[in-house]
Write an enzyme that holds these catalytic residues in place. Sequence first.
Site, PDB file in Angstrom:
ATOM      1  N   ASP A 127       0.754  -1.155  -0.067  1.00 42.02           N
ATOM      2  CA  ASP A 127       0.048  -0.152  -0.057  1.00 42.02           C
ATOM      3  C   ASP A 127       0.991   1.138   0.048  1.00 42.02           C
ATOM      4  OD1 ASP A 127      -2.343   1.710   0.129  1.00 42.02           O
ATOM      5  OD2 ASP A 127      -2.383   1.542   2.400  1.00 42.02           O
ATOM      6  N   GLU A 146      -1.195  -1.246  -4.851  1.00 46.51           N
ATOM      7  CA  GLU A 146      -2.434  -0.505  -5.125  1.00 46.51           C
ATOM      8  C   GLU A 146      -2.122   0.627  -6.215  1.00 46.51           C
ATOM      9  OE1 GLU A 146      -5.120   1.014  -1.812  1.00 46.51           O
ATOM     10  OE2 GLU A 146      -4.305   2.861  -2.682  1.00 46.51           O
ATOM     11  N   ASP A 189      -2.861   0.968   6.883  1.00 50.56           N
ATOM     12  CA  ASP A 189      -1.925   0.725   5.873  1.00 50.56           C
ATOM     13  C   ASP A 189      -1.191  -0.667   5.891  1.00 50.56           C
ATOM     14  OD1 ASP A 189      -1.307   3.681   4.918  1.00 50.56           O
ATOM     15  OD2 ASP A 189      -1.113   3.537   7.168  1.00 50.56           O
TER      16      ASP A 189
END
EC number: 3.1.21.10
Length: 192
Positions: A9, A70, A143
Amino acid sequence: MTLRVLGVDPGLTRCGIGVVDVERNRRATMVAVGVVGTSPEETLDQRLLVIALAIDEWLDRYEPQVLAVERVFSQLNVSTVMGVAQASGVVIAAAARRGIPVALHTPSEVKAAVTGSGSSNKDAVTKLVTKILRLDAPPRPADAADALALAITHAWRAGSGAAVATTGPGSSSLTSAQRAWAEAEAKARRSR
């Protein structure tokens, strides 16, 4: 056969990293999770270097078969998008140097995969990641949970064709989130 996925992430201030092993039956097990943090007081080059060194260490230590990152999407805050894109680039380049394939997943794809709904909030994602991985406590900060969710999403998508064909969306071997996702995926394929 087990698939090892390293999920990232990306972010300049907090970059979530998680490693998950996923079996053919979609049973996922957490191997490691963490967050690389950098200070906004540092220069951009130093912040990116910290992320680059950390991702190098994780790739070397855990030897994933694939990296799930991501996908950067448009937000109102352009500086945030730029930081995420720069961190993503460093991570993707590290995988490319090692010949590790990289997959990009949008936040809504990840939410749909782990919760069954692409509009779920971060709390729902964290709760389901905790359940899917059979953890005693939720991964923190968000996260870290998001990185694990990315890894799970990629593994389930990578094996979704075979898994759905052999077990079917209604199979009791899938969790309710996995069944909902498999059904949504099958419906999307039919509507094309």
